[in-house]
Scaffold this motif. Structure first.
Motif, mmCIF file in Angstrom:
data_model
loop_
_atom_site.group_PDB
_atom_site.id
_atom_site.type_symbol
_atom_site.label_atom_id
_atom_site.label_comp_id
_atom_site.label_asym_id
_atom_site.label_seq_id
_atom_site.Cartn_x
_atom_site.Cartn_y
_atom_site.Cartn_z
ATOM 1 N N SER A 21 -48.181 -72.168 6.132
ATOM 2 C CA SER A 21 -48.858 -71.954 4.845
ATOM 3 C C SER A 21 -50.047 -71.003 4.993
ATOM 4 N N PHE A 22 -50.793 -71.149 6.084
ATOM 5 C CA PHE A 22 -51.900 -70.220 6.334
ATOM 6 C C PHE A 22 -51.390 -68.787 6.445
ATOM 7 N N VAL A 36 -46.830 -77.579 11.713
ATOM 8 C CA VAL A 36 -46.001 -76.384 11.522
ATOM 9 C C VAL A 36 -46.076 -75.914 10.068
ATOM 10 N N HIS A 37 -45.995 -76.861 9.140
ATOM 11 C CA HIS A 37 -46.086 -76.523 7.716
ATOM 12 C C HIS A 37 -47.449 -75.919 7.381
ATOM 13 N N ILE A 66 -53.002 -79.823 4.141
ATOM 14 C CA ILE A 66 -52.059 -80.397 5.103
ATOM 15 C C ILE A 66 -52.725 -80.556 6.471
ATOM 16 N N TRP A 67 -53.469 -79.541 6.880
ATOM 17 C CA TRP A 67 -54.133 -79.611 8.191
ATOM 18 C C TRP A 67 -55.080 -80.807 8.237
ATOM 19 N N ARG A 71 -43.655 -91.057 17.142
ATOM 20 C CA ARG A 71 -45.025 -91.143 16.616
ATOM 21 C C ARG A 71 -45.668 -89.778 16.398
ATOM 22 N N GLN A 72 -45.044 -88.719 16.901
ATOM 23 C CA GLN A 72 -45.612 -87.374 16.762
ATOM 24 C C GLN A 72 -44.857 -86.485 15.784
ATOM 25 N N ARG A 73 -43.677 -86.903 15.331
ATOM 26 C CA ARG A 73 -42.856 -86.041 14.471
ATOM 27 C C ARG A 73 -43.581 -85.632 13.198
ATOM 28 N N LEU A 74 -44.198 -86.581 12.524
ATOM 29 C CA LEU A 74 -44.905 -86.261 11.279
ATOM 30 C C LEU A 74 -46.052 -85.300 11.548
ATOM 31 N N ASN A 75 -46.814 -85.547 12.586
ATOM 32 C CA ASN A 75 -47.923 -84.669 12.932
ATOM 33 C C ASN A 75 -47.422 -83.255 13.238
ATOM 34 N N THR A 76 -46.295 -83.159 13.943
ATOM 35 C CA THR A 76 -45.706 -81.858 14.262
ATOM 36 C C THR A 76 -45.246 -81.150 12.994
#
Length: 153
Positions: free
Chosen positions: A39-40, A34-35, A86-87, A25-30
């Motif tokens: 990007s920032f 990170v992405h 994304i954030w 349940r956290q993989r997508l959020n992680t």
């Protein structure tokens, strides 16, 4: 505060263990976090120091360097803005909207990876094949794999 059945912290505000960020349940959020942070950083560094484009592309004249500087700043502005999107997308609860984001990023990075590999293999001297050029291809492959995993599994 409990993050999962294997982790029980008695300290208030304690950070979860690293394994928490890789739970299904956290993989997508992680991945999105990170992405976004990447990007920032890339957007900021590339905009402030557009000469970093020389790490990825070969430039032979002052005119080519000037064109690369402008294109680098434009591209890095988009990368930074992407980081904001994304954030913020991490907080979207609508699954359909997130699926569209993920599919679009998967296709974007898939086509970008193929384009970079084709240019790299054509060896025309445009895409620099040194360490940073290969690192860029590897990063694109990683993003493609990450978004592909979330898209199809």
């Amino acid at each position: 505060m409990s993050y999962n059945s294997n982790y029980n912290s008695t300290y208030r505000g304690a950070s979860p263990p690293l394994s928490y960020y890789f739970l299904p349940r956290q993989r997508l959020n992680t991945l999105l976090a990170v992405h976004s942070i990447s990007s920032f950083l890339i957007g900021t560094i590339g905009y402030i120091h557009p000469s970093t484009a020389m790490l990825f592309f070969s430039m032979e004249s002052a005119r080519e360097f000037g064109v690369a500087r402008v294109l680098s700043r434009l591209y890095c502005s988009l990368i930074f803005a992407q980081g904001i999107m994304i954030w913020r997308a991490r907080k979207i609860n609508d699954g359909e909207i997130k699926r569209v984001f993920i599919l679009a990023y998967f296709l974007c990075f898939l086509f970008s990876t193929v384009a970079l590999i084709v240019e790299h293999l054509s060896n025309e001297g445009i895409v620099d094949g040194k360490f940073f050029g290969v690192a860029k291809i590897m990063a694109m492959m990683g993003l493609t794999a990450g978004y592909g995993w979330v898209t199809f599994f």
